[in-house]
Design an enzyme around this catalytic site. Structure first.
Site, PDB file in Angstrom:
ATOM      1  N   CYS A  84       3.588  -3.430  -7.916  1.00 24.51           N
ATOM      2  CA  CYS A  84       2.956  -2.148  -7.588  1.00 24.51           C
ATOM      3  C   CYS A  84       1.498  -2.085  -8.077  1.00 24.51           C
ATOM      4  O   CYS A  84       0.635  -2.733  -7.491  1.00 24.51           O
ATOM      5  CB  CYS A  84       3.832  -1.030  -8.154  1.00 24.51           C
ATOM      6  SG  CYS A  84       3.739   0.491  -7.215  1.00 24.51           S
ATOM      7  N   HIS A 130      10.157  -1.859  -7.880  1.00 28.49           N
ATOM      8  CA  HIS A 130      10.560  -1.651  -9.263  1.00 28.49           C
ATOM      9  C   HIS A 130      12.066  -1.884  -9.269  1.00 28.49           C
ATOM     10  O   HIS A 130      12.656  -2.254  -8.282  1.00 28.49           O
ATOM     11  CB  HIS A 130      10.228  -0.225  -9.708  1.00 28.49           C
ATOM     12  CG  HIS A 130       8.756   0.051  -9.694  1.00 28.49           C
ATOM     13  ND1 HIS A 130       7.902  -0.384 -10.680  1.00 28.49           N
ATOM     14  CD2 HIS A 130       7.973   0.705  -8.800  1.00 28.49           C
ATOM     15  CE1 HIS A 130       6.675   0.001 -10.409  1.00 28.49           C
ATOM     16  NE2 HIS A 130       6.682   0.659  -9.267  1.00 28.49           N
TER      17      HIS A 130
HETATM   18  N1  GLN Z   1      -0.621   4.223  -8.767  1.00 32.62           N
HETATM   19  C1  GLN Z   1      -0.256   3.285  -7.756  1.00 32.62           C
HETATM   20  C2  GLN Z   1       0.168   3.948  -6.450  1.00 32.62           C
HETATM   21  O1  GLN Z   1       0.559   5.094  -6.468  1.00 32.62           O
HETATM   22  C3  GLN Z   1       0.819   2.344  -8.271  1.00 32.62           C
HETATM   23  C4  GLN Z   1       2.109   3.038  -8.557  1.00 32.62           C
HETATM   24  C5  GLN Z   1       3.109   2.189  -9.309  1.00 32.62           C
HETATM   25  O2  GLN Z   1       2.758   1.183  -9.927  1.00 32.62           O
HETATM   26  N2  GLN Z   1       4.337   2.612  -9.295  1.00 32.62           N
HETATM   27  O3  GLN Z   1       0.130   3.332  -5.405  1.00 32.62           O
END
Ligand code: GLN
Length: 234
Positions: A95, A194
């Site tokens: 992510c 995740h």
């Molecule tokens: N902030 C980033 C997004 O919203 C990554 C989010 C995350 O790592 N869960 O795309």
């Protein structure tokens, strides 16, 4: 002598959404079955990263706030991270980590955060929307299916030198349009999963573990170790 995989947990104190640290626990679990030790070290702000000190890298996800801080600091580690990736050492980037290994990430407030351009993708922001939910993909080469949970506002577009980790079966993936999820470049695997991805997808964990071992111990034949951790297909 005990074989060891030394993990660099990049910004593990800042980038660890939904227990991405579980990827290291999974690696340790599988390594233990073949008598291999896994050590890990958080490499964070204002700390040196030397590619030679590590055999595996985990770079988790984070909120835009943390990403803003990391986007600045990671520029000081850029050359060594690129060297690590180019050497073919395994990296799992999730992510926010996935986004910062690419060229840039546009945060939800419209601010463009530079990545390190180690991989060729870029990430724009969706307007007033996030992709949230369970996701399932299939890897084109191995035909394995991978499961996880995505939650991101960034929409990522892959560059010509990388291929997707998988084709979206269920969920949104990189951008909700082109059916791609994640990225593979050499032994670097990027994803929006995740869950954590290596805990939920043992085959991927095992394959990445053997990439690390084969890279570090080229004189050792690991064929007989592979059945012990029951890798379904290679
Ligand atoms: N902030 C980033 C997004 O919203 C990554 C989010 C995350 O790592 N869960 O795309």
């Amino acid at each position: 002598m005990t074989k060891t995989i030394r993990v660099a947990h990049l910004y593990g104190d800042l980038m660890n959404t939904y227990g991405d640290i579980g990827n290291i626990l999974s690696l340790r679990y599988y390594a233990k079955q073949i008598g291999v030790e896994v050590t890990s070290n958080v490499v964070s702000l204002e700390e040196d990263f030397n590619a030679d000190d590590y055999d595996f890298m985990v770079f988790g996800g984070g909120q835009d706030f943390e990403q803003t801080i990391v986007s600045k600091d990671i520029q000081t580690k850029k050359d060594e991270i690129k060297r690590f990736i180019e050497q073919g050492k395994p990296v799992i980037a999730i992510c926010g980590g996935f986004q910062l290994l690419g060229n840039y990430y546009v945060a939800a407030n419209g601010k463009k955060l530079p990545g390190i351009g180690a991989l060729d993708h870029y990430t724009d922001a969706m307007k007033d929307n996030r992709f949230i939910g369970n996701i399932e993909i299939q890897n084109e080469q191995t035909k394995e299916k991978y499961h996880g949970f995505e939650n991101h506002a960034g929409v990522t577009y892959l560059g010509p030198s990388e291929r997707a980790l998988g084709k979206v079966i269920k969920g949104h993936g990189n951008n909700g349009k082109d059916g791609t999820e994640g990225a593979i470049y050499k032994n670097t695997v990027c994803t929006y999963f995740h869950g954590p991805i290596l805990a939920r997808n043992g085959n991927l964990a095992k394959r990445m573990m053997f990439h690390a071992l084969e890279k570090k111990y080229p004189e050792t034949d690991f064929t007989s170790e592979k059945p012990k951790v029951k890798v379904d297909s290679f």
